[in-house]
Write an enzyme that holds these catalytic residues in place. Structure first.
Site, PDB file in Angstrom:
ATOM      1  N   ASP A  77       0.814  -1.214   0.000  1.00  0.00           N
ATOM      2  CA  ASP A  77       0.000   0.000   0.000  1.00  0.00           C
ATOM      3  C   ASP A  77       0.850   1.267   0.000  1.00  0.00           C
ATOM      4  OD1 ASP A  77       0.951  -0.113   2.611  1.00  0.00           O
ATOM      5  OD2 ASP A  77      -1.014   0.058   3.561  1.00  0.00           O
ATOM      6  N   GLU A  78       2.150   1.127   0.262  1.00  0.00           N
ATOM      7  CA  GLU A  78       3.013   2.312   0.326  1.00  0.00           C
ATOM      8  C   GLU A  78       3.163   3.001  -1.030  1.00  0.00           C
ATOM      9  OE1 GLU A  78       6.473   2.248   2.763  1.00  0.00           O
ATOM     10  OE2 GLU A  78       5.780   0.521   3.918  1.00  0.00           O
ATOM     11  N   TYR A  81      12.027   2.825  -1.300  1.00  0.00           N
ATOM     12  CA  TYR A  81      11.355   1.515  -1.303  1.00  0.00           C
ATOM     13  C   TYR A  81      10.031   1.582  -2.051  1.00  0.00           C
ATOM     14  CZ  TYR A  81       8.117  -2.037   0.308  1.00  0.00           C
ATOM     15  OH  TYR A  81       7.155  -3.014   0.351  1.00  0.00           O
TER      16      TYR A  81
END
EC number: 4.2.1.46
Length: 350
Positions: free
Chosen positions: A133-134, A157
């Site tokens: 979900d990031e 990331y």
């Protein structure tokens, strides 16, 4: 049923492998065994007839091609990734190499393999690209991430995972490769490498070390028990529609400080000490680019595919704390030799 799993010695990957083997699927686990890959997490399936392990880098096209040709998978579930935000801040190269280039290698190898299958097998084959979900960035006080939410990654990331998602979508649209994408919220549970929040807090507390909480601890995350995620991945790769995305969340939104306090209260109950574990909480300099809030709307997965989380945070965190208390054989070697709990991701000394 033959399933090729990448990253199956990692936290989520090993939970998935244990689950798939338990339902009698034939599994090939392909893992490079970086610092976070641990074959001890797979002791429950070691030696079983329907489990195989191949140590290989997903960026090694020759090795990956040989794995496809030899194993002849019906499904591919791609989890292999560098995943710790703090490490990406000071070491982005590894994240680009594995998460972007490695995913490209997996997609291209899968495409070539799929294109040469018989019509029946070609119609059956599917690949699941597992993401986070990031990639959606940070939410305000209201709302949840949906499958149509725009991408707005904040860290190296999440940017690398966003890129890998776009590659997966492109291979489906351009070449017709039957790829599905899943985006999950924060996972927790047994066999979690101790650099992440929950295992780090548990093990630091047991060692009577400070419990470092970033900033004010007000950042909010949705927590998903890892075994619930494993079941979701198996459902998505079987029933999910190629070209679609499915968000996987636990509907357990909590501030980081509240998570740490719950861990401390459980440890006070299960492993009492002369002083309260909560006394060890220490607020430290915040992470650069720390997203304020994540929240997943898993309605599509729940309504279209019938998935439902079995654990809420109260039951899941109790199981997790109990597991760490009972399984020092797994985590103590990691604390002694791999990662002892030092702060990561600082651009300058705190």
């Amino acid at each position: 049923m033959r399933i090729l799993v990448t990253g199956g010695a990692g936290f989520i990957g090993s939970a998935l492998v244990r689950y798939l083997v338990s339902i009698n699927a034939e599994v090939l686990n392909v893992d490079k065994l970086t610092y976070a890959g641990n074959l001890a997490s797979l002791k429950p399936v070691e030696g079983l007839r329907n489990y195989r392990f191949l140590r290989a880098d997903i960026c090694d096209r020759v090795a990956i091609n040989e794995a496809f040709e030899t194993f002849q998978p019906d499904y591919v579930i791609h989890l292999a990734a560098e995943s710790h935000v703090d490490r990406s801040i000071t070491g982005a190269d590894d994240f680009v190499q594995t998460n972007v280039n490695g995913t490209f290698t997996m997609l291209e190898t899968a495409r070539q393999y799929w294109s040469n299958l018989s019509q029946n097998r070609k119609a059956f084959f599917k690949m699941l690209h597992v993401s986070t979900d990031e990639v959606y960035g940070s939410l305000g006080d209201r709302g949840q991430f949906e499958e149509v939410s725009p991408y707005d990654p904040s860290s190296p990331y999440s940017a690398s995972k966003a890129a890998s998602d776009h590659f997966a979508t492109a291979w489906q649209r351009t070449y017709g490769l039957p790829v599905v994408i899943s985006n999950c919220s924060n996972n927790y549970g047994p066999f979690h490498f101790p650099e992440k929040l929950i295992p780090l807090m548990i093990l630091n507390a047991l060692d009577r070390k400070p419990l470092p909480v970033y900033g004010t601890g007000s950042n909010i995350r949705d927590w998903l028990y890892v075994d619930d995620h494993a079941r979701a991945l198996w459902l998505i790769v079987r029933e999910g529609r190629p070209g679609e995305k499915y968000n996987v969340g636990g509907r357990n939104e909590l501030r980081n400080i509240d998570v740490v306090n719950r861990i401390c209260l459980l440890l006070d109950e299960l492993s009492p000490n002369a002083s309260h574990y909560g006394d060890l909480i220490t607020f430290v300099k915040d992470r650069p680019g720390h997203d304020a809030r994540y929240a997943i709307d898993a309605t599509k997965l729940e309504t279209e595919l019938g998935w439902k989380a079995q654990e809420n945070f109260d039951t899941g965190i109790r199981k997790t704390v109990e597991w760490y208390l009972e399984n020092g054989w797994w985590w103590q070697p990691l604390r002694d030799k791999v990662y002892s709990g030092e702060r990561l991701g600082l651009l300058e000394k705190a």
